[in-house]
Design a protein around this motif. Structure first.
Motif, mmCIF file in Angstrom:
data_model
loop_
_atom_site.group_PDB
_atom_site.id
_atom_site.type_symbol
_atom_site.label_atom_id
_atom_site.label_comp_id
_atom_site.label_asym_id
_atom_site.label_seq_id
_atom_site.Cartn_x
_atom_site.Cartn_y
_atom_site.Cartn_z
ATOM 1 N N ARG A 1 0.814 -1.354 -0.052
ATOM 2 C CA ARG A 1 0.042 -0.021 -0.138
ATOM 3 C C ARG A 1 0.804 1.382 -0.050
ATOM 4 N NH1 ARG A 1 -2.377 -4.729 0.202
ATOM 5 N NH2 ARG A 1 -4.602 -4.787 0.639
ATOM 6 N N VAL A 2 2.169 1.313 0.662
ATOM 7 C CA VAL A 2 2.931 2.315 0.654
ATOM 8 C C VAL A 2 3.467 2.622 -0.568
ATOM 9 C CG1 VAL A 2 4.984 3.026 1.935
ATOM 10 C CG2 VAL A 2 3.363 2.359 3.288
ATOM 11 N N GLU A 3 3.843 1.648 -1.456
ATOM 12 C CA GLU A 3 4.679 1.567 -2.552
ATOM 13 C C GLU A 3 3.434 2.164 -3.789
ATOM 14 O OE1 GLU A 3 7.885 -1.724 -2.423
ATOM 15 O OE2 GLU A 3 5.797 -2.271 -2.758
ATOM 16 N N ILE A 4 2.245 1.683 -3.529
ATOM 17 C CA ILE A 4 1.073 2.279 -4.286
ATOM 18 C C ILE A 4 1.022 3.786 -4.098
ATOM 19 C CG2 ILE A 4 -1.385 2.198 -4.980
ATOM 20 C CD1 ILE A 4 -1.088 -0.715 -4.327
ATOM 21 N N ALA A 5 0.922 4.142 -2.755
ATOM 22 C CA ALA A 5 0.627 5.672 -2.480
ATOM 23 C C ALA A 5 1.880 6.593 -2.890
ATOM 24 C CB ALA A 5 0.661 5.850 -0.991
ATOM 25 N N THR A 6 2.985 6.109 -2.870
ATOM 26 C CA THR A 6 4.194 6.760 -3.171
ATOM 27 C C THR A 6 4.376 7.085 -4.582
ATOM 28 O OG1 THR A 6 5.425 5.947 -1.267
ATOM 29 C CG2 THR A 6 6.913 6.824 -3.357
ATOM 30 N N HIS A 7 3.766 5.802 -5.242
ATOM 31 C CA HIS A 7 3.695 5.757 -6.806
ATOM 32 C C HIS A 7 2.695 7.159 -7.373
ATOM 33 C CE1 HIS A 7 3.659 4.820 -10.958
ATOM 34 N NE2 HIS A 7 2.628 5.017 -10.930
ATOM 35 N N PHE A 8 1.679 6.965 -6.661
ATOM 36 C CA PHE A 8 0.603 7.882 -6.977
ATOM 37 C C PHE A 8 0.724 9.358 -6.575
ATOM 38 C CE2 PHE A 8 -1.171 4.016 -8.472
ATOM 39 C CZ PHE A 8 -1.665 4.363 -9.776
ATOM 40 N N GLY A 9 1.749 9.610 -5.550
ATOM 41 C CA GLY A 9 1.813 10.806 -5.010
ATOM 42 C C GLY A 9 0.950 11.160 -3.762
ATOM 43 N N TRP A 10 0.363 10.039 -3.198
ATOM 44 C CA TRP A 10 -0.698 10.034 -1.933
ATOM 45 C C TRP A 10 0.348 10.325 -0.752
ATOM 46 C CZ3 TRP A 10 -3.319 5.510 -4.160
ATOM 47 C CH2 TRP A 10 -4.171 6.015 -5.397
ATOM 48 N N LYS A 11 -0.341 11.036 0.084
ATOM 49 C CA LYS A 11 0.664 11.166 1.673
ATOM 50 C C LYS A 11 0.236 10.090 2.345
ATOM 51 C CE LYS A 11 0.734 16.292 1.248
ATOM 52 N NZ LYS A 11 0.333 17.512 1.755
ATOM 53 N N SER A 12 -0.787 9.303 2.519
ATOM 54 C CA SER A 12 -0.880 8.270 3.127
ATOM 55 C C SER A 12 -1.330 6.820 2.564
ATOM 56 C CB SER A 12 -2.332 8.605 3.970
ATOM 57 O OG SER A 12 -2.776 7.634 4.722
#
Length: 72
Positions: free
Chosen positions: A28-39
């Motif tokens: 989930r963290v890698e997905i959030a990072t890829h899309f530029g989400w903070k959480s």
């Protein structure tokens, strides 16, 4: 299955590509990072929506157990 939004299609593409390149699904963290989400919770909300629509399989309590079930 209900139609997917553009972000949901992009998530499916990212998950599939990441798994092909790395041998496992992204966290989930890698997905959030890829899309530029903070959480990572943002990624989890999208994952839950994709599971509900039947586009994604997510094994409970497994961070890298996502499987895309549709072609996008």
């Amino acid at each position: 299955m209900k139609g997917l939004t553009e972000i949901q299609k992009n998530m499916c593409r990212f998950i599939r590509q990441y798994a092909a390149e790395n041998g496992c699904a992204p966290t989930r963290v890698e997905i959030a990072t890829h899309f530029g989400w903070k959480s990572a919770n943002a990624a989890e909300a999208h994952i839950k929506a994709l599971v509900k629509k039947g586009a994604l399989y997510s094994k409970p309590r497994c961070s890298r157990a996502l499987k895309v079930l549709v072609d996008v």
